[in-house]
Design a protein around this motif. Structure first.
Motif, PDB file in Angstrom:
ATOM      1  N   LYS A 137     -29.189 -22.379 -37.517  1.00 48.95           N
ATOM      2  CA  LYS A 137     -29.171 -21.876 -38.898  1.00 48.95           C
ATOM      3  C   LYS A 137     -30.592 -21.800 -39.454  1.00 48.95           C
ATOM      4  CE  LYS A 137     -24.669 -21.715 -39.272  1.00 48.95           C
ATOM      5  NZ  LYS A 137     -24.035 -20.462 -38.948  1.00 48.95           N
ATOM      6  N   GLY A 138     -31.465 -22.701 -38.984  1.00 48.46           N
ATOM      7  CA  GLY A 138     -32.859 -22.689 -39.437  1.00 48.46           C
ATOM      8  C   GLY A 138     -33.558 -21.399 -39.084  1.00 48.46           C
ATOM      9  N   LEU A 139     -33.254 -20.859 -37.905  1.00 50.52           N
ATOM     10  CA  LEU A 139     -33.836 -19.588 -37.476  1.00 50.52           C
ATOM     11  C   LEU A 139     -33.407 -18.468 -38.418  1.00 50.52           C
ATOM     12  CD1 LEU A 139     -35.454 -17.982 -35.369  1.00 50.52           C
ATOM     13  CD2 LEU A 139     -33.359 -17.815 -34.017  1.00 50.52           C
ATOM     14  N   ILE A 140     -32.146 -18.475 -38.806  1.00 46.93           N
ATOM     15  CA  ILE A 140     -31.633 -17.473 -39.755  1.00 46.93           C
ATOM     16  C   ILE A 140     -32.342 -17.625 -41.102  1.00 46.93           C
ATOM     17  CG2 ILE A 140     -29.589 -16.695 -41.043  1.00 46.93           C
ATOM     18  CD1 ILE A 140     -27.935 -17.609 -38.553  1.00 46.93           C
ATOM     19  N   ASP A 141     -32.525 -18.871 -41.558  1.00 47.86           N
ATOM     20  CA  ASP A 141     -33.211 -19.115 -42.835  1.00 47.86           C
ATOM     21  C   ASP A 141     -34.649 -18.615 -42.799  1.00 47.86           C
ATOM     22  OD1 ASP A 141     -30.926 -20.314 -43.853  1.00 47.86           O
ATOM     23  OD2 ASP A 141     -31.551 -22.333 -43.278  1.00 47.86           O
ATOM     24  N   ARG A 142     -35.349 -18.867 -41.681  1.00 46.24           N
ATOM     25  CA  ARG A 142     -36.736 -18.388 -41.539  1.00 46.24           C
ATOM     26  C   ARG A 142     -36.786 -16.868 -41.558  1.00 46.24           C
ATOM     27  NH1 ARG A 142     -36.901 -22.466 -37.901  1.00 46.24           N
ATOM     28  NH2 ARG A 142     -36.726 -21.229 -36.004  1.00 46.24           N
ATOM     29  N   ARG A 143     -35.852 -16.242 -40.845  1.00 47.00           N
ATOM     30  CA  ARG A 143     -35.827 -14.775 -40.785  1.00 47.00           C
ATOM     31  C   ARG A 143     -35.490 -14.214 -42.167  1.00 47.00           C
ATOM     32  NH1 ARG A 143     -35.557 -10.724 -36.708  1.00 47.00           N
ATOM     33  NH2 ARG A 143     -36.556 -12.378 -35.502  1.00 47.00           N
ATOM     34  N   ALA A 144     -34.554 -14.845 -42.880  1.00 41.94           N
ATOM     35  CA  ALA A 144     -34.212 -14.390 -44.233  1.00 41.94           C
ATOM     36  C   ALA A 144     -35.435 -14.490 -45.152  1.00 41.94           C
ATOM     37  CB  ALA A 144     -33.041 -15.191 -44.797  1.00 41.94           C
ATOM     38  N   ALA A 145     -36.200 -15.573 -45.016  1.00 43.12           N
ATOM     39  CA  ALA A 145     -37.422 -15.736 -45.823  1.00 43.12           C
ATOM     40  C   ALA A 145     -38.415 -14.618 -45.505  1.00 43.12           C
ATOM     41  CB  ALA A 145     -38.050 -17.107 -45.565  1.00 43.12           C
ATOM     42  N   ALA A 146     -38.508 -14.253 -44.228  1.00 46.40           N
ATOM     43  CA  ALA A 146     -39.415 -13.166 -43.827  1.00 46.40           C
ATOM     44  C   ALA A 146     -38.956 -11.832 -44.417  1.00 46.40           C
ATOM     45  CB  ALA A 146     -39.504 -13.083 -42.307  1.00 46.40           C
ATOM     46  N   ILE A 147     -37.649 -11.605 -44.453  1.00 41.51           N
ATOM     47  CA  ILE A 147     -37.108 -10.367 -45.036  1.00 41.51           C
ATOM     48  C   ILE A 147     -37.421 -10.318 -46.535  1.00 41.51           C
ATOM     49  CG2 ILE A 147     -34.964  -9.138 -45.614  1.00 41.51           C
ATOM     50  CD1 ILE A 147     -33.879 -10.207 -42.870  1.00 41.51           C
ATOM     51  N   ILE A 148     -37.227 -11.447 -47.212  1.00 42.87           N
ATOM     52  CA  ILE A 148     -37.535 -11.545 -48.648  1.00 42.87           C
ATOM     53  C   ILE A 148     -39.003 -11.214 -48.898  1.00 42.87           C
ATOM     54  CG2 ILE A 148     -37.832 -13.232 -50.532  1.00 42.87           C
ATOM     55  CD1 ILE A 148     -35.225 -14.608 -49.341  1.00 42.87           C
ATOM     56  N   LEU A 149     -39.878 -11.841 -48.113  1.00 43.44           N
ATOM     57  CA  LEU A 149     -41.317 -11.624 -48.290  1.00 43.44           C
ATOM     58  C   LEU A 149     -41.699 -10.186 -47.940  1.00 43.44           C
ATOM     59  CD1 LEU A 149     -44.104 -12.613 -49.001  1.00 43.44           C
ATOM     60  CD2 LEU A 149     -44.288 -13.627 -46.714  1.00 43.44           C
ATOM     61  N   GLN A 150     -41.104  -9.641 -46.878  1.00 40.39           N
ATOM     62  CA  GLN A 150     -41.415  -8.267 -46.475  1.00 40.39           C
ATOM     63  C   GLN A 150     -41.026  -7.279 -47.572  1.00 40.39           C
ATOM     64  OE1 GLN A 150     -43.023  -7.590 -43.306  1.00 40.39           O
ATOM     65  NE2 GLN A 150     -43.530  -5.846 -44.596  1.00 40.39           N
ATOM     66  N   GLN A 151     -39.877  -7.508 -48.212  1.00 40.51           N
ATOM     67  CA  GLN A 151     -39.453  -6.638 -49.318  1.00 40.51           C
ATOM     68  C   GLN A 151     -40.508  -6.644 -50.420  1.00 40.51           C
ATOM     69  OE1 GLN A 151     -35.645  -8.153 -50.603  1.00 40.51           O
ATOM     70  NE2 GLN A 151     -34.523  -7.120 -48.976  1.00 40.51           N
ATOM     71  N   TRP A 152     -41.001  -7.829 -50.741  1.00 44.45           N
ATOM     72  CA  TRP A 152     -42.008  -7.948 -51.797  1.00 44.45           C
ATOM     73  C   TRP A 152     -43.310  -7.263 -51.385  1.00 44.45           C
ATOM     74  CZ3 TRP A 152     -46.858 -10.115 -52.294  1.00 44.45           C
ATOM     75  CH2 TRP A 152     -47.350 -10.177 -53.599  1.00 44.45           C
ATOM     76  N   LEU A 153     -43.748  -7.496 -50.141  1.00 33.91           N
ATOM     77  CA  LEU A 153     -44.988  -6.882 -49.653  1.00 33.91           C
ATOM     78  C   LEU A 153     -44.895  -5.353 -49.703  1.00 33.91           C
ATOM     79  CD1 LEU A 153     -45.677  -9.150 -46.536  1.00 33.91           C
ATOM     80  CD2 LEU A 153     -47.024  -9.094 -48.652  1.00 33.91           C
ATOM     81  N   ASP A 154     -43.767  -4.827 -49.235  1.00 34.19           N
ATOM     82  CA  ASP A 154     -43.568  -3.371 -49.216  1.00 34.19           C
ATOM     83  C   ASP A 154     -43.576  -2.801 -50.633  1.00 34.19           C
ATOM     84  OD1 ASP A 154     -43.380  -3.609 -46.470  1.00 34.19           O
ATOM     85  OD2 ASP A 154     -41.203  -3.345 -46.406  1.00 34.19           O
ATOM     86  N   ARG A 155     -42.897  -3.492 -51.553  1.00 33.33           N
ATOM     87  CA  ARG A 155     -42.829  -3.036 -52.936  1.00 33.33           C
ATOM     88  C   ARG A 155     -44.223  -3.112 -53.594  1.00 33.33           C
ATOM     89  NH1 ARG A 155     -39.093  -6.559 -55.747  1.00 33.33           N
ATOM     90  NH2 ARG A 155     -40.917  -7.606 -56.538  1.00 33.33           N
TER      91      ARG A 155
END
Length: 140
Positions: free
Chosen positions: A117-135
């Motif tokens: 589950k930790g791997l999923i949490d890390r990947r979700a955090a990366a998706i969140i950050l990527q959305q912000w970076l792209d925006r």
């Protein structure tokens, strides 16, 4: 040069992501067990120092109809304390379905996700950050 941390805050774990110095690519860094506020703050302050982070980007779990539910308010309350303890500003990103997206990406990469589950949490955090970076880039 940019250094921002993305956080996927859950009641059991907090996924942490960082970005490259150009602010183009977000990657999962670690998962912190959310055992206590003090523990989380200690762990994050080490990462903040190592990466010289200047901003926290936190996923806010809106309800599917876009309202701020109990979980979103809980995350905001926790984040306000965290931002104060770390002396960092915070911005929020709508994180609806990021954990689902993270799990689907990992399955597509043929990475076993059932137990980690930790791997999923890390990947979700990366998706969140990527959305912000792209925006952020598109607003420049």
């Amino acid at each position: 040069m940019i250094s921002v941390l993305g956080l996927d805050i859950g009641s059991k774990r907090i996924g942490v992501a960082g970005c490259d110095r150009t602010g183009l690519i977000a990657t999962g860094l670690t998962t912190i067990n959310n055992k206590s506020f003090v523990y989380v703050t200690e762990q994050l302050s080490q990462i903040v120092r190592q990466r010289e982070a200047t901003l926290l980007v936190v996923g806010l779990p809106y309800t599917m109809d876009g309202a701020k539910g109990t979980q979103a308010r809980r995350v905001q309350k926790f984040t306000k304390r965290l931002a104060k303890a770390l002396s960092l500003p915070v911005t929020y990103v709508d994180e609806r379905l990021t954990s689902v997206e993270a799990e689907q990406q990992l399955i597509a990469e043929r990475r076993p996700t059932v137990k980690d589950k930790g791997l999923i949490d890390r990947r979700a955090a990366a998706i969140i950050l990527q959305q912000w970076l792209d925006r952020s880039r598109s607003e420049l």
